[in-house]
Motif scaffolding. Structure first.
Motif, PDB file in Angstrom:
ATOM      1  N   TYR A  72      -4.162 -16.641  -2.326  1.00 24.71           N
ATOM      2  CA  TYR A  72      -5.031 -15.918  -3.240  1.00 24.71           C
ATOM      3  C   TYR A  72      -5.207 -16.589  -4.607  1.00 24.71           C
ATOM      4  O   TYR A  72      -6.056 -16.160  -5.386  1.00 24.71           O
ATOM      5  N   LYS A  77      -3.322 -11.330  -7.823  1.00 18.23           N
ATOM      6  CA  LYS A  77      -4.522 -11.071  -7.027  1.00 18.23           C
ATOM      7  C   LYS A  77      -4.131 -10.623  -5.620  1.00 18.23           C
ATOM      8  O   LYS A  77      -4.718  -9.679  -5.064  1.00 18.23           O
ATOM      9  N   VAL A 155      -9.895 -11.878 -11.682  1.00 17.64           N
ATOM     10  CA  VAL A 155     -10.235 -12.992 -10.786  1.00 17.64           C
ATOM     11  C   VAL A 155      -9.701 -14.270 -11.428  1.00 17.64           C
ATOM     12  O   VAL A 155     -10.175 -14.669 -12.490  1.00 17.64           O
TER      13      VAL A 155
END
Length: 243
Positions: A72, A77, A155
């Motif tokens: 990830y 995340k 993100v």
């Protein structure tokens, strides 16, 4: 990593700094040396978080943590996807470390202060962590702002949307900016966007990090490599701007 006596490497067709008016720095393992023992503490806290969340022993939790990291990009995340954790709780826990191992870096502070234009921090960590560490280094006041993982909507780098969100949020022209970062893969998108890129590597191998995270990779997306950030700014950047 470097030949004897080397501290800076510049690619033959590297982008220079003559047009740069915005200086962007990653935080962890970029603005401080491995001797500061910051990242090992954070890494250990993440392992402990995984242990408690899944009821695992240390070795199993460590293995799962690294699996998540590679799949990830960050353990955070992964845990948001796999376990629906509260990211703010995770970040508070992971960054609850001893900052006494961080010492003032007057040379780095002086070099950053002299850079003409804006200075920003772009990190996969939290704002609070960045401010704590930069404050201990004595360089926080030189930065206009911190763009952290929350600002990136959790993100992480190297996702392209994170860099685009950062550039848009702060009104940065990538063709007039430079990014200093410790992981080679995190410079691919910035270089593609037009930023000058500098890879910051440790002076000696850091046993607490994986090999790919500290390799002096000589690839087209990396304009410069250094194992001495303060020295690089003073030797390669500031004279060029003054000329």
């Amino acid at each position: 990593m470097f030949l004897p006596g080397e501290s800076h490497i510049t690619a033959e067709d590297a982008r220079g700094f003559g047009q740069v008016d915005t200086w962007v720095f990653d935080l962890d393992n970029t603005l401080y040396p491995s001797e500061a023992r910051v990242w090992p503490q954070v890494d250990e806290r993440i392992t402990l978080y995984v242990m408690r969340l899944y009821g695992l022993d240390g070795l199993s939790a460590r293995a799962l943590q690294k699996h998540f990291y590679h799949r990830y990009g960050t353990t955070l995340k992964a845990l948001m996807v796999e376990a629906a954790i509260d990211p703010h709780d995770f970040l508070d826990f992971a960054h609850d470390i001893d900052h006494s191992t961080i010492t003032l870096d007057p040379a780095l502070g002086a070099a950053i202060e002299r850079l003409p234009g804006r200075k920003l921090i772009l990190t996969n960590g939290s704002r609070r962590h960045a401010e704590n560490v930069a404050g201990k280094l004595g360089i926080l006041d030189h930065f206009e702002d911190v763009f952290d993982i929350a600002a990136a909507d959790f993100v992480p780098k190297p996702d392209r949307s994170t860099y685009e969100r950062f550039l848009d949020r702060h009104g940065v022209d990538p063709r007039r900016s430079a990014l200093f970062e410790d992981i080679a893969r995190n410079l691919v998108v910035p270089h593609d966007l037009g930023m000058a890129t500098v890879l910051v590597v440790p002076r000696t191998v850091d046993p607490f990090r994986e090999a790919f995270e500290q390799e002096a990779v000589r690839e087209p997306h990396i304009d410069h490599i250094t194992n001495d950030l303060a020295g690089f700014l003073s030797d390669r950047v500031l004279p060029a701007k003054a000329a």
